[in-house]
Design a protein around this motif. Structure first.
Motif, mmCIF file in Angstrom:
data_model
loop_
_atom_site.group_PDB
_atom_site.id
_atom_site.type_symbol
_atom_site.label_atom_id
_atom_site.label_comp_id
_atom_site.label_asym_id
_atom_site.label_seq_id
_atom_site.Cartn_x
_atom_site.Cartn_y
_atom_site.Cartn_z
ATOM 1 N N VAL A 157 -45.187 19.024 45.003
ATOM 2 C CA VAL A 157 -45.559 17.790 44.944
ATOM 3 C C VAL A 157 -46.814 17.581 44.579
ATOM 4 O O VAL A 157 -47.759 17.968 45.593
ATOM 5 C CB VAL A 157 -45.091 16.878 46.135
ATOM 6 C CG1 VAL A 157 -45.422 15.435 46.008
ATOM 7 C CG2 VAL A 157 -43.612 16.944 46.566
ATOM 8 N N ILE A 190 -43.660 15.206 40.674
ATOM 9 C CA ILE A 190 -42.903 16.679 41.276
ATOM 10 C C ILE A 190 -42.695 17.400 39.995
ATOM 11 O O ILE A 190 -42.746 17.292 39.025
ATOM 12 C CB ILE A 190 -41.491 16.109 41.902
ATOM 13 C CG1 ILE A 190 -40.527 15.369 40.558
ATOM 14 C CG2 ILE A 190 -41.455 15.031 42.879
ATOM 15 C CD1 ILE A 190 -39.103 15.458 40.942
ATOM 16 N N THR A 243 -37.399 20.865 43.380
ATOM 17 C CA THR A 243 -38.862 20.499 43.490
ATOM 18 C C THR A 243 -39.907 21.654 44.046
ATOM 19 O O THR A 243 -39.728 21.972 45.318
ATOM 20 C CB THR A 243 -38.781 19.351 44.850
ATOM 21 O OG1 THR A 243 -37.847 18.315 44.409
ATOM 22 C CG2 THR A 243 -39.963 18.800 45.040
ATOM 23 N N VAL A 278 -36.590 15.378 47.856
ATOM 24 C CA VAL A 278 -36.857 16.543 47.404
ATOM 25 C C VAL A 278 -35.293 17.442 47.064
ATOM 26 O O VAL A 278 -34.477 17.170 47.926
ATOM 27 C CB VAL A 278 -37.384 17.456 48.769
ATOM 28 C CG1 VAL A 278 -37.326 19.066 48.238
ATOM 29 C CG2 VAL A 278 -38.834 16.952 49.069
#
Lengths: 370, 435
Positions: B347, B324, B344, B340
């Motif tokens: 990803v 992340i 974040t 999340v």
């Protein structure tokens, strides 16, 4: 390690600290590519000197590998795959005459790996270039055997000496009896190949006559490495080719060789004539540049990062210093062509250079980083 | 009005596969059936839980109240029922309670056209209050509560305000796509920030890989008659770092009177002030070799990252590592169940081969780490000092300037984990008294 996605998640993901990406190459890959870059010059040496050159190279590389293997067994760490032992052995072999007795490459390689490299902790911790230190060790121990030259293919009639040694011999017997080193060689009876005569004559007649200059006999032989000398050092164009390939791949940095060679050439041009009574500006710098182990050392030993300063400014200082040392050792030294011992002396100054060229205080520090 | 700047020194060019995600519009990710919402998604103290298991929550309802001067509100991203208050270890190691909400009930805000509320007549205090209530934090990854950053002490002046639109990592295109799709909203947010800060100079910093945005914003700013300079910075990593942006944009003045906000944060400010909407979703770049269709998703906070893969066309092969943040400084997670959060930014998924730890070789003093370091450190030397336990000398040689950008380790041909060890040394140094 997760091999396939499973339902509802992925088993055993790898957890490691950032960054999760990196440059494609590796240290081992870099070392092996240097080995590859030396291959053309080695092949030329084998072509020029035949089986004797193969024996020398096999013994030097083989001894280096065996010595490394011995250290691996003692330490329990397998380091052969980093390529450094093969490279050290190869450089030693390339710096030796094909005619030298085989205990010379064996002893030089064993000394390089066992004493210079591994006793200080292996790759990255040695403070002298192992290969060049091994060669200097051999020069100090068996100077006469190392000067046992094997005439190169097609240049047997020259008396079997490399041009640099022949020049010294000519100077000690007849004095400086010409304007340039090649002229001295010619007047002392040193002969070059028939091909050289043809090429030089043709170029003089068809190209250079237009601008009113001419080449000396021997120029072509010296340029392409059609002379006697150490196995890997005679063909400068192939060495430069390998170096350019490494520079393009980012394996090698240009600052040290450029500083090294240019300071040597300048000094040789300015003061090289003084030791022979020729006076200033008469050093035969071109002849000196193409002779002996200068080019091989500048590109393939002086660039060894382990024994070079860390910073950019330090590298310039180091390169220029090597040029000065090389000039002194070649014109006033007594150990072969003077280059290996100059490099090893230069290595000794690296910690000092690192200390004397600290990083400048960064601007970021002033800007008040929280 | 627009000019380019020469790059800061150092930096690297990590692989950039963002051309796919750059070309696509932001897509809405499906509403998750279960949202795991940590109460610590910001710098400072964790929010105080104000719900109990069994409670019914509405979309955007407060579930964690800011606790202390540096903290931020947390809201439920979905309507439903609180099933559990679970204590979880976050990917960065912090342990905090998380509210688990099970989807159910009616959507009150989503799906309805947003209504713009006038804010021009509000006082500064009221506008700040709206930003605080919405739980806005620095969405570039720094996660500092925005209302604290935007509160100017009485009598103080702000000399420079920068809207940072340079991607933190060229491979993450969330900021770029947001800038391209929401120019009017971003310009509105700029106006709000100018109102709050009254800066002497306002700058919108864009990356050189986003030249097409320049004309969009020149026009948008002209039409809004907003005084804001556009500066194009080289998008070489880590140029998006706040300190480097300020260093390039600023005129060498003190940074104490500068404020810099990421453009994602600006959009959240717009939503908070103009739409009255709390921060319950953010834009996440989902990318990496095993992802079939990398793209930017608008994701509700609390969505588990595994669910995002399906939104991007699924996986084309096995997964070795999930990160992340970005590939240069993101955190590898143990499980795709990780939720999340507000921080974040992306990803990044790696296949097993890319994820494997590379063979480490000895340092050969090649100097690559020195050339790569944007902060003028000698990483290899600091690494050796830390390994020897000599943190005092390491600090003298500048260890505290390390930001963990990862350039040194990226550039090292011996694959030595320089960045990780330097960051380790810094956190150890912080724990022991200065000597």
């Amino acid at each position: 390690m997760a091999e396939r996605p499973e339902q509802g998640g992925h088993a055993a993901l790898i957890v490691a600290p950032a960054p999760h990406v990196g440059i494609p190459g590796s240290t081992a890959g870099m070392t092996w590519s240097v080995v590859g870059a030396l291959a053309p010059a080695a092949a030329w040496g084998i072509f020029m000197f035949g089986a004797a050159a193969v024996f020398v190279l096999v013994v030097s590389v083989g001894t280096a590998v065996l010595a490394e293997l011995l250290c691996c067994l003692v330490s329990g760490r397998m380091t052969l795959s980093d390529g450094s032992a093969v490279l050290t052995g190869l450089v030693i072999g390339l710096l030796l005459s094909a005619g030298c007795p085989l205990y010379v490459p064996a002893a030089a390689a064993a000394f390089a790996i066992l004493v210079v490299k591994q006793s200080f902790g292996g790759l990255g911790r040695n403070w002298m270039n192992p290969a060049l230190a091994g060669v200097v060790f051999a020069q100090l121990s068996w100077g006469a055997s190392m000067a046992r030259w094997l005439p190169a293919r097609g240049v047997a009639e020259s008396g079997g000496l490399p041009p640099l040694d022949a020049l010294r011999a000519a100077f000690s017997t007849t004095g400086w009896s010409g304007r340039t080193p090649l002229a001295v060689l010619a007047s002392s009876g040193y002969t070059f190949s028939g091909l050289d005569a043809t090429v030089v004559q043709w170029v003089n007649a068809h190209v250079l006559s237009i601008v009113g200059v001419s080449l000396r006999p021997g120029f072509f032989d010296l340029l392409v490495g059609h002379v006697t000398g150490a196995i890997g050092t005679i063909c400068v164009p192939l060495l430069v080719l390998g170096a350019v390939a490494l520079l393009r791949r980012g394996v090698m940095r240009w600052q040290v060789p450029v500083a090294f060679l240019s300071s040597f050439v300048v000094l040789a041009f300015l003061f090289g004539g003084l030791s022979t009574g020729q006076g200033w500006f008469a050093g035969g710098a071109g002849f000196q540049l193409f002779s002996g182990s200068l080019v091989l050392t500048a590109f393939f030993a002086a660039t060894d990062p382990v024994t070079s300063p860390l910073g950019l400014r330090g590298r310039w200082v180091y390169g220029i210093g090597l040029g000065v040392l090389a000039f002194v050792m070649r014109f006033y030294g007594s150990l072969g062509d003077g280059i290996p011992v100059a490099l090893v002396m230069g290595n000794c100054f690296v910690p000092l250079i690192d200390r004397a060229t600290p990083r400048r205080q960064p601007e970021n520090a002033r800007k008040g980083v929280a | 009005m627009t000019y380019s700047q020469s790059p800061s020194k150092g930096g690297v060019n990590p692989p950039d596969d963002s051309f796919v995600s750059r070309s696509l519009r932001i897509a809405n990710a499906a509403v998750p059936s279960l949202a795991v919402i940590p109460l610590l998604q910001h710098v400072g103290a964790a929010a105080r839980c104000v719900v109990q298991p069994g409670d019914h929550v509405r979309e955007g309802m407060l579930i964690g109240a800011a606790d202390g001067p540096i903290s931020a509100n947390v809201h439920s991203s979905i309507p439903g029922r609180v099933v559990e208050i679970r204590t979880l270890r976050l990917p960065d190691g912090a342990i905090c309670p998380s509210v688990v909400v099970e989807l159910g009930g009616e959507f009150e805000a989503s799906g309805k056209p947003p209504k713009e509320l006038p804010w021009e007549n509000l006082s500064r205090q009221d506008v700040l209050q709206k930003i605080q209530a919405a739980g806005v934090v620095g969405l570039g990854g720094e996660l500092f509560p925005t209302h604290v950053k935007l509160a100017v002490a009485p009598g103080a002046t702000v000399s420079l305000f920068v809207a940072n639109g340079v991607d933190s990592d060229p491979a993450l295109s969330a900021d770029f796509v947001l800038l391209r799709e929401k120019p009017l909203q971003i310009v509105q947010a700029l106006r709000i920030c100018k109102f709050l800060l009254a800066p002497t100079r306002t700058v919108l910093a864009l990356g050189s890989n986003a030249e097409e945005l320049v004309s969009i914003y020149e026009r948008a700013l002209r039409e809004a008659s907003l005084d804001c300079q556009i500066v194009v910075l080289p998008s070489r990593y880590p140029q998006g770092h706040e300190q480097l942006v300020l260093g390039s944009v600023g005129d060498g003045g003190t940074q104490t009177s500068s404020v810099i906000l990421n453009v994602g944060t600006l959009y959240a400010i717009y939503e908070a002030v103009v739409l009255g909407k709390p921060l319950i979703e953010r834009i996440v770049t989902v990318t990496g070799a095993p992802i079939k269709g990398p793209r930017n998703l608008k994701v509700r906070i609390g969505t588990r990252i595994g669910e995002l893969f399906e939104e991007c066309g699924g996986l084309s092969g096995p997964v070795g590592k999930v990160v992340i943040g970005n590939a240069m400084r993101g955190l590898a997670v143990e499980s795709t169940e990780t939720a999340v959060t507000k921080g974040t930014t992306g990803v990044v998924v790696f296949g097993p081969r890319e994820a494997r730890t590379r063979t480490e070789w000895p340092c050969i003093r090649c100097g690559s780490c020195i050339e790569a370091c944007p902060w003028d450190l000698v990483p290899t030397r600091l690494y050796k000092l830390i390994k020897q336990g000599d943190l005092v000398t390491a600090e003298k040689e500048g260890l505290s300037r390390c930001t963990g950008c990862g350039c040194c380790a990226y550039a090292c041909p011996s694959h030595i984990p320089l960045a990780a060890v330097l960051q380790d040394g810094m956190s150890t140094r912080r724990q022991v008294p200065r000597g």
